[in-house]
Design a protein around this motif. Structure first.
Motif, PDB file in Angstrom:
ATOM      1  N   TRP A 139       0.848  -1.190   0.000  1.00 60.64           N
ATOM      2  CA  TRP A 139       0.000   0.000   0.000  1.00 60.64           C
ATOM      3  C   TRP A 139       0.883   1.239   0.000  1.00 60.64           C
ATOM      4  CZ3 TRP A 139      -0.707  -4.275   2.978  1.00 60.64           C
ATOM      5  CH2 TRP A 139      -1.952  -4.937   2.900  1.00 60.64           C
ATOM      6  N   VAL A 140       0.428   2.292  -0.643  1.00 58.99           N
ATOM      7  CA  VAL A 140       1.047   3.604  -0.507  1.00 58.99           C
ATOM      8  C   VAL A 140       0.060   4.449   0.284  1.00 58.99           C
ATOM      9  CG1 VAL A 140       1.956   5.631  -1.684  1.00 58.99           C
ATOM     10  CG2 VAL A 140       2.338   3.354  -2.646  1.00 58.99           C
ATOM     11  N   VAL A 141       0.449   4.824   1.504  1.00 61.44           N
ATOM     12  CA  VAL A 141      -0.445   5.530   2.416  1.00 61.44           C
ATOM     13  C   VAL A 141       0.171   6.867   2.802  1.00 61.44           C
ATOM     14  CG1 VAL A 141      -1.330   3.342   3.310  1.00 61.44           C
ATOM     15  CG2 VAL A 141       0.529   4.500   4.518  1.00 61.44           C
ATOM     16  N   ASP A 142      -0.665   7.745   3.306  1.00 54.68           N
ATOM     17  CA  ASP A 142      -0.166   9.060   3.707  1.00 54.68           C
ATOM     18  C   ASP A 142      -0.074   9.228   5.214  1.00 54.68           C
ATOM     19  OD1 ASP A 142      -2.806   9.363   4.446  1.00 54.68           O
ATOM     20  OD2 ASP A 142      -3.327  10.686   2.789  1.00 54.68           O
ATOM     21  N   ASP A 143      -0.441   8.187   5.963  1.00 54.90           N
ATOM     22  CA  ASP A 143      -0.429   8.307   7.417  1.00 54.90           C
ATOM     23  C   ASP A 143      -0.209   6.927   8.028  1.00 54.90           C
ATOM     24  OD1 ASP A 143      -0.685   9.164  10.019  1.00 54.90           O
ATOM     25  OD2 ASP A 143      -2.852   9.524   9.914  1.00 54.90           O
ATOM     26  N   LEU A 144       0.750   6.827   8.937  1.00 55.09           N
ATOM     27  CA  LEU A 144       0.982   5.578   9.662  1.00 55.09           C
ATOM     28  C   LEU A 144       0.325   5.570  11.031  1.00 55.09           C
ATOM     29  CD1 LEU A 144       4.788   4.817   9.107  1.00 55.09           C
ATOM     30  CD2 LEU A 144       2.841   3.823   7.898  1.00 55.09           C
ATOM     31  N   SER A 145      -0.115   6.725  11.498  1.00 54.74           N
ATOM     32  CA  SER A 145      -0.483   6.866  12.902  1.00 54.74           C
ATOM     33  C   SER A 145      -1.832   6.268  13.253  1.00 54.74           C
ATOM     34  CB  SER A 145      -0.469   8.344  13.297  1.00 54.74           C
ATOM     35  OG  SER A 145      -1.466   9.073  12.592  1.00 54.74           O
ATOM     36  N   GLU A 146      -2.686   6.009  12.261  1.00 54.65           N
ATOM     37  CA  GLU A 146      -4.014   5.499  12.564  1.00 54.65           C
ATOM     38  C   GLU A 146      -4.641   4.921  11.300  1.00 54.65           C
ATOM     39  OE1 GLU A 146      -6.389   8.757  13.847  1.00 54.65           O
ATOM     40  OE2 GLU A 146      -6.128   9.898  12.000  1.00 54.65           O
ATOM     41  N   GLY A 147      -5.844   4.376  11.460  1.00 52.39           N
ATOM     42  CA  GLY A 147      -6.602   3.884  10.323  1.00 52.39           C
ATOM     43  C   GLY A 147      -6.292   2.451   9.968  1.00 52.39           C
ATOM     44  N   ALA A 148      -6.842   2.022   8.844  1.00 54.47           N
ATOM     45  CA  ALA A 148      -6.691   0.654   8.374  1.00 54.47           C
ATOM     46  C   ALA A 148      -6.704   0.641   6.860  1.00 54.47           C
ATOM     47  CB  ALA A 148      -7.817  -0.237   8.913  1.00 54.47           C
ATOM     48  N   VAL A 149      -6.066  -0.365   6.265  1.00 58.38           N
ATOM     49  CA  VAL A 149      -6.067  -0.540   4.822  1.00 58.38           C
ATOM     50  C   VAL A 149      -6.691  -1.880   4.477  1.00 58.38           C
ATOM     51  CG1 VAL A 149      -4.112   0.976   4.318  1.00 58.38           C
ATOM     52  CG2 VAL A 149      -3.681  -1.406   4.946  1.00 58.38           C
ATOM     53  N   ARG A 150      -7.233  -1.958   3.244  1.00 53.91           N
ATOM     54  CA  ARG A 150      -7.893  -3.170   2.782  1.00 53.91           C
ATOM     55  C   ARG A 150      -7.089  -3.789   1.642  1.00 53.91           C
ATOM     56  NH1 ARG A 150     -11.929   0.691   2.105  1.00 53.91           N
ATOM     57  NH2 ARG A 150     -11.924   0.209  -0.123  1.00 53.91           N
ATOM     58  N   LEU A 151      -7.295  -5.071   1.415  1.00 48.04           N
ATOM     59  CA  LEU A 151      -6.585  -5.756   0.340  1.00 48.04           C
ATOM     60  C   LEU A 151      -6.943  -5.202  -1.028  1.00 48.04           C
ATOM     61  CD1 LEU A 151      -6.433  -9.542   1.269  1.00 48.04           C
ATOM     62  CD2 LEU A 151      -4.588  -7.875   1.238  1.00 48.04           C
ATOM     63  N   ASP A 152      -8.191  -4.786  -1.215  1.00 48.13           N
ATOM     64  CA  ASP A 152      -8.561  -4.289  -2.538  1.00 48.13           C
ATOM     65  C   ASP A 152      -7.979  -2.904  -2.827  1.00 48.13           C
ATOM     66  OD1 ASP A 152     -10.160  -2.725  -0.918  1.00 48.13           O
ATOM     67  OD2 ASP A 152     -12.068  -3.495  -1.690  1.00 48.13           O
ATOM     68  N   GLU A 153      -7.313  -2.299  -1.855  1.00 51.97           N
ATOM     69  CA  GLU A 153      -6.610  -1.042  -2.076  1.00 51.97           C
ATOM     70  C   GLU A 153      -5.130  -1.260  -2.375  1.00 51.97           C
ATOM     71  OE1 GLU A 153      -8.965   1.853   1.045  1.00 51.97           O
ATOM     72  OE2 GLU A 153      -7.485   0.443   1.808  1.00 51.97           O
ATOM     73  N   ALA A 154      -4.667  -2.505  -2.253  1.00 54.58           N
ATOM     74  CA  ALA A 154      -3.239  -2.788  -2.353  1.00 54.58           C
ATOM     75  C   ALA A 154      -2.827  -3.129  -3.783  1.00 54.58           C
ATOM     76  CB  ALA A 154      -2.874  -3.951  -1.432  1.00 54.58           C
ATOM     77  N   THR A 155      -1.533  -3.057  -4.022  1.00 55.00           N
ATOM     78  CA  THR A 155      -0.929  -3.560  -5.245  1.00 55.00           C
ATOM     79  C   THR A 155      -0.303  -4.913  -4.930  1.00 55.00           C
ATOM     80  OG1 THR A 155      -0.468  -1.346  -6.084  1.00 55.00           O
ATOM     81  CG2 THR A 155       0.831  -3.159  -7.010  1.00 55.00           C
ATOM     82  N   GLU A 156      -0.676  -5.932  -5.689  1.00 54.01           N
ATOM     83  CA  GLU A 156      -0.153  -7.280  -5.467  1.00 54.01           C
ATOM     84  C   GLU A 156       1.174  -7.446  -6.198  1.00 54.01           C
ATOM     85  OE1 GLU A 156      -1.266 -11.836  -6.774  1.00 54.01           O
ATOM     86  OE2 GLU A 156      -2.840 -10.310  -6.750  1.00 54.01           O
ATOM     87  N   LEU A 157       2.186  -7.929  -5.483  1.00 48.91           N
ATOM     88  CA  LEU A 157       3.502  -8.160  -6.063  1.00 48.91           C
ATOM     89  C   LEU A 157       3.839  -9.643  -5.994  1.00 48.91           C
ATOM     90  CD1 LEU A 157       5.494  -5.131  -4.600  1.00 48.91           C
ATOM     91  CD2 LEU A 157       4.288  -5.300  -6.773  1.00 48.91           C
ATOM     92  N   PRO A 158       4.645 -10.132  -6.923  1.00 51.15           N
ATOM     93  CA  PRO A 158       4.879 -11.578  -7.013  1.00 51.15           C
ATOM     94  C   PRO A 158       5.597 -12.158  -5.802  1.00 51.15           C
ATOM     95  CG  PRO A 158       5.588 -10.463  -9.018  1.00 51.15           C
ATOM     96  CD  PRO A 158       5.306  -9.402  -8.015  1.00 51.15           C
ATOM     97  N   GLY A 159       5.058 -13.262  -5.292  1.00 53.56           N
ATOM     98  CA  GLY A 159       5.766 -14.125  -4.360  1.00 53.56           C
ATOM     99  C   GLY A 159       6.259 -13.478  -3.090  1.00 53.56           C
ATOM    100  N   ARG A 160       7.186 -14.196  -2.451  1.00 51.31           N
ATOM    101  CA  ARG A 160       7.782 -13.685  -1.229  1.00 51.31           C
ATOM    102  C   ARG A 160       8.792 -12.608  -1.552  1.00 51.31           C
ATOM    103  NH1 ARG A 160       6.941 -19.171  -0.033  1.00 51.31           N
ATOM    104  NH2 ARG A 160       5.890 -19.486   1.960  1.00 51.31           N
ATOM    105  N   GLY A 161       8.747 -11.536  -0.815  1.00 49.92           N
ATOM    106  CA  GLY A 161       9.686 -10.460  -1.054  1.00 49.92           C
ATOM    107  C   GLY A 161       9.888  -9.614   0.173  1.00 49.92           C
ATOM    108  N   SER A 162      10.910  -8.778   0.135  1.00 45.78           N
ATOM    109  CA  SER A 162      11.159  -7.797   1.178  1.00 45.78           C
ATOM    110  C   SER A 162      11.327  -6.450   0.501  1.00 45.78           C
ATOM    111  CB  SER A 162      12.412  -8.161   1.980  1.00 45.78           C
ATOM    112  OG  SER A 162      13.528  -8.363   1.133  1.00 45.78           O
ATOM    113  N   ILE A 163      10.894  -5.364   1.165  1.00 44.86           N
ATOM    114  CA  ILE A 163      10.992  -4.049   0.556  1.00 44.86           C
ATOM    115  C   ILE A 163      12.045  -3.213   1.274  1.00 44.86           C
ATOM    116  CG2 ILE A 163       8.584  -4.122  -0.166  1.00 44.86           C
ATOM    117  CD1 ILE A 163       8.021  -1.883   1.864  1.00 44.86           C
ATOM    118  N   TRP A 164      12.744  -2.401   0.471  1.00 40.75           N
ATOM    119  CA  TRP A 164      13.850  -1.594   0.961  1.00 40.75           C
ATOM    120  C   TRP A 164      13.849  -0.265   0.228  1.00 40.75           C
ATOM    121  CZ3 TRP A 164      16.229  -4.267   4.784  1.00 40.75           C
ATOM    122  CH2 TRP A 164      16.084  -5.653   4.769  1.00 40.75           C
TER     123      TRP A 164
END
Length: 439
Positions: free
Chosen positions: A94-119
């Protein structure tokens, strides 16, 4: 990192049993989240039960994803959803504008292949996904508010056949190092050209008595002009922890490596005190194995590297003696405070045939507070009991830790530094796997 199992055990499972993840699988997983109908059993080697359930609000105002773009902060947040036997995994970002509160849904996300780590390097409007399934490093831009693939670099030609516990370290927006201790190398990457410029031999950093060696959590810390991280070793079956730990010193300006011995084993987590001292502590996984069979793991400990020094103190803190129970983890707090996980004997009492996985997975670990400058005592906090797994994210000079519902149904980030900490923050489906400020 989750409420019912161990991060690195799942990574071992992923490495030794890779398989392709298909887009159709991801769509099925999202549907299961919507209906709340999935409950899956982990492979018997993990001895853990997982469930995936809906529970994120449907109001877009609560999701953390807002339009139009106001030019403010943006964060890339990644979560993993596992298949029934952990042979397949789906990563959502997800690309979000706030970490401090709220919730995100799967249908708002971008699906990326397989197991991965982000950096990534903060505020550069890009992030990188290291895929253990595809053996690639992929560059994603977020200028439009959604991840967009810009370039991809294959790792197979560099002698990497599978990835396990990889780490990326950045020296500016166009230069990074990918540490892969399985192949014993650190790859220097030109991120502008998406090319490997050289391979640095780091095979000597591995722990001889271990089948797998991992760099500690949450990664490298600056110390005396170099970067440092603990090294921790386990058996291939993940049922033993090496009695030896090491500390890796890395200078990104010239790629030089130095390794020094640590005074106790099982060191995995780090926290930096206001004085500049770095404290290293054992994993709760170590405490779980030690509780079941002290011959298979070192006693949980905490060690200090003072500011201005490049050796750890020879004297260490016996964590179990401080709290009176199996103890591990070290989550940064504010003003020289850190947080531990302590297994509560009143909530979990091992049977004669109990396993370390059972103990580690039990939602019976309490959160304790410890003063880094006075580590001879600690006190419990009034927090809900959790499992032993800990994943730490440091963003905007704040630290966050995972708190997952039973079975990975969802994870809530908890801010452990700053005013009002510990404080609940963003909630997401699955198990949080990365948080990065991208703008």
């Amino acid at each position: 990192m989750n409420s019912s199992g161990t991060t690195r055990l799942l990574e071992v499972e992923a490495a030794v049993r890779p398989s392709a993840r298909r887009g159709e699988q991801g769509r099925r997983l999202m549907e299961r989240f919507r209906t709340g109908g999935a409950r899956w059993a982990l492979a018997t080697s993990c001895l853990v039960c997982l469930s995936l359930a809906a529970g994120c609000g449907s109001d877009p105002a609560e999701s953390g994803v807002e339009e139009p773009d106001d030019g403010g902060p943006r964060y890339a947040v990644a979560s993993r959803v596992e298949d029934s036997d952990f042979t397949n995994s789906t990563m959502f970002v997800w690309v979000v504008d706030d970490l401090s509160e709220g919730a995100v849904r799967l249908d708002e996300a971008t699906e990326l292949p397989g197991r991965g780590s982000i950096w990534g390097l903060p505020r550069t409007e890009v992030f990188y996904v290291v895929s253990s399934e595809e053996l690639t490093v992929s560059k994603y831009g977020v200028a439009g508010g959604k991840p967009e693939l810009e370039a991809r670099l294959g790792l197979g030609a560099a002698g990497i056949s599978f990835l396990l516990g990889e780490r990326m370290m950045f020296d500016g927006p166009d230069r990074a190092f990918l540490f892969d201790l399985v192949s014993g190398q650190a790859l220097e990457l030109d991120l502008a050209a998406m090319e490997i410029t050289r391979s640095i031999d780091v095979s000597d950093v591995r722990i001889d008595a271990a089948d797998y060696t991992f760099l500690g959590e949450p990664g490298f810390r600056e110390h005396g002009g170099r970067l440092v991280a603990p090294l921790y070793g386990v058996s291939a079956a993940y049922d033993r922890v090496a009695s030896e730990s090491k500390v890796l010193f890395f200078d990104p300006t010239d790629g030089s490596i130095e390794v020094k011995a640590a005074p106790c084993g099982g060191l995995y987590y780090t926290a930096k005190a206001p004085s500049g001292d770095i404290h290293f502590a054992s994993d709760p996984y170590v405490a779980s194995i030690f509780m079941v069979d002290p011959e298979r793991a070192p006693a949980p400990c905490m060690a200090r590297m003072a500011a201005g020094q490049d050796e750890l103190d020879t004297s260490v803190v016996a964590l179990n003696d401080v709290t009176g129970g199996p103890t591990g983890g070290l989550v940064p707090g504010s003003d020289g405070v850190a947080y531990l996980r302590v297994l509560d004997a009143g909530l979990y009492s091992p049977s004669a045939d109990a396993t370390h996985l059972e103990a580690f997975s039990a939602q019976s670990w309490q959160t304790w507070r410890i003063e880094l400058d006075e580590p001879g005592s600690a006190e419990p906090l009034d927090r809900q009991p959790l499992a032993g797994g800990i994943k730490v994210f440091e963003v905007d000079d704040q630290a966050y830790v995972n708190e997952s519902t039973a079975g990975f149904g969802s994870t809530t980030l908890v801010r452990t530094t700053g005013d009002g900490a510990p404080a609940r923050a963003l909630t997401m489906p699955g198990a949080t796997w990365g948080v990065l400020r991208v703008r």
